[in-house]
Design a protein around this motif. Structure first.
Motif, PDB file in Angstrom:
ATOM      1  N   GLN A 119       0.819  -1.214   0.000  1.00 29.73           N
ATOM      2  CA  GLN A 119       0.000   0.000   0.000  1.00 29.73           C
ATOM      3  C   GLN A 119       0.852   1.262   0.000  1.00 29.73           C
ATOM      4  O   GLN A 119       1.931   1.292   0.576  1.00 29.73           O
ATOM      5  CB  GLN A 119      -0.907   0.040   1.227  1.00 29.73           C
ATOM      6  CG  GLN A 119      -2.131  -0.823   1.112  1.00 29.73           C
ATOM      7  CD  GLN A 119      -3.013  -0.659   2.333  1.00 29.73           C
ATOM      8  OE1 GLN A 119      -2.589  -0.911   3.448  1.00 29.73           O
ATOM      9  NE2 GLN A 119      -4.248  -0.244   2.108  1.00 29.73           N
ATOM     10  N   ASP A 121       2.523   2.894  -2.398  1.00 26.46           N
ATOM     11  CA  ASP A 121       3.817   2.726  -3.066  1.00 26.46           C
ATOM     12  C   ASP A 121       4.828   1.966  -2.217  1.00 26.46           C
ATOM     13  O   ASP A 121       6.027   2.225  -2.264  1.00 26.46           O
ATOM     14  CB  ASP A 121       4.405   4.089  -3.472  1.00 26.46           C
ATOM     15  CG  ASP A 121       3.541   4.834  -4.468  1.00 26.46           C
ATOM     16  OD1 ASP A 121       2.871   4.170  -5.287  1.00 26.46           O
ATOM     17  OD2 ASP A 121       3.525   6.072  -4.420  1.00 26.46           O
ATOM     18  N   GLY A 122       4.344   1.040  -1.408  1.00 33.16           N
ATOM     19  CA  GLY A 122       5.213   0.226  -0.581  1.00 33.16           C
ATOM     20  C   GLY A 122       5.631   0.889   0.728  1.00 33.16           C
ATOM     21  O   GLY A 122       6.464   0.353   1.460  1.00 33.16           O
ATOM     22  N   GLU A 123       5.028   2.044   1.047  1.00 30.04           N
ATOM     23  CA  GLU A 123       5.403   2.747   2.274  1.00 30.04           C
ATOM     24  C   GLU A 123       5.076   1.933   3.523  1.00 30.04           C
ATOM     25  O   GLU A 123       5.808   1.987   4.509  1.00 30.04           O
ATOM     26  CB  GLU A 123       4.718   4.117   2.334  1.00 30.04           C
ATOM     27  CG  GLU A 123       5.339   5.033   3.350  1.00 30.04           C
ATOM     28  CD  GLU A 123       5.063   6.481   3.063  1.00 30.04           C
ATOM     29  OE1 GLU A 123       5.858   7.095   2.315  1.00 30.04           O
ATOM     30  OE2 GLU A 123       4.053   6.994   3.583  1.00 30.04           O
ATOM     31  N   PRO A 148       8.695   6.125   0.630  1.00 31.23           N
ATOM     32  CA  PRO A 148       8.543   6.112  -0.823  1.00 31.23           C
ATOM     33  C   PRO A 148       7.288   6.797  -1.358  1.00 31.23           C
ATOM     34  O   PRO A 148       7.227   7.115  -2.540  1.00 31.23           O
ATOM     35  CB  PRO A 148       8.531   4.625  -1.171  1.00 31.23           C
ATOM     36  CG  PRO A 148       8.151   3.921   0.080  1.00 31.23           C
ATOM     37  CD  PRO A 148       8.620   4.779   1.209  1.00 31.23           C
ATOM     38  N   ASN A 149       6.304   7.057  -0.521  1.00 27.37           N
ATOM     39  CA  ASN A 149       5.075   7.645  -1.047  1.00 27.37           C
ATOM     40  C   ASN A 149       4.991   9.141  -0.831  1.00 27.37           C
ATOM     41  O   ASN A 149       4.823   9.896  -1.772  1.00 27.37           O
ATOM     42  CB  ASN A 149       3.848   6.943  -0.445  1.00 27.37           C
ATOM     43  CG  ASN A 149       2.561   7.353  -1.131  1.00 27.37           C
ATOM     44  OD1 ASN A 149       1.907   8.289  -0.703  1.00 27.37           O
ATOM     45  ND2 ASN A 149       2.232   6.675  -2.211  1.00 27.37           N
TER      46      ASN A 149
END
Length: 168
Positions: A119, A121-123, A148-149
């Motif tokens: 979810q 962006d992989g955060e 990353p998000n």
């Protein structure tokens, strides 16, 4: 104090909690004004704010929880990562890391809990990896490392919650 009154008294303070800059003089003033409210805040207010479904109240709730050193809120904060909304993922992870430093016996067990690690962006996975490293005692925070998000600095978030729960 009610959430509505807290929002009135702190104005747009919650926005500064997205990307806290402890070197900014205006932010330092906001933090000191917020810390001045300590006597009017309580665990129930922190819990109510954290359990809301929007990031604004969640960020303010995390700040209240850290200010009051209400580390028993850790399982509820972990739920912010399990069921994330918006900008509260990295702050929730940082709060849990500071909580683990302050009161490790109250740290929730993250093993066996279902998380959607992809979810935002992989955060979610990114913060869980760092949270597990904190628990294992192997965490190294890279100064420029950001989620990353939303591009939130883990180092800045950790510094914020460490400052809020300090005695000064």
């Amino acid at each position: 104090m009610t959430p509505e009154i807290l929002f009135q008294q702190t104005s747009d303070f919650y926005q500064s909690l997205i990307h806290p800059d402890l070197s900014d003089v205006d932010f330092q003033r906001e933090i000191e004004a917020f810390r001045g409210l300590r006597a009017e805040l309580d665990r129930e207010l922190a819990l109510t704010l954290i359990q809301e479904s929007n990031w604004r109240t969640r960020l303010l709730g995390l700040a209240v929880g850290a200010l009051l050193r209400e580390w028993t809120l850790a399982p509820v904060v972990l739920d912010l990562i399990r069921q994330p909304t918006g900008i509260s993922i990295v702050p929730a992870g940082a709060w849990l890391m500071v909580q683990h430093q302050q009161a490790p016996s109250l740290s929730p067990d993250i093993d066996g809990i279902e998380f959607n690690t992809g979810q935002f962006d992989g955060e979610v996975g990114w913060i869980l990896t760092r949270l597990q490293a904190q628990i294992d005692g192997t965490l190294t925070v890279v100064p420029d490392e950001v989620g990353p998000n939303y591009g939130q600095s883990l180092q800045s978030q950790l510094a914020l919650y460490e400052l809020l729960c300090s005695e000064n």
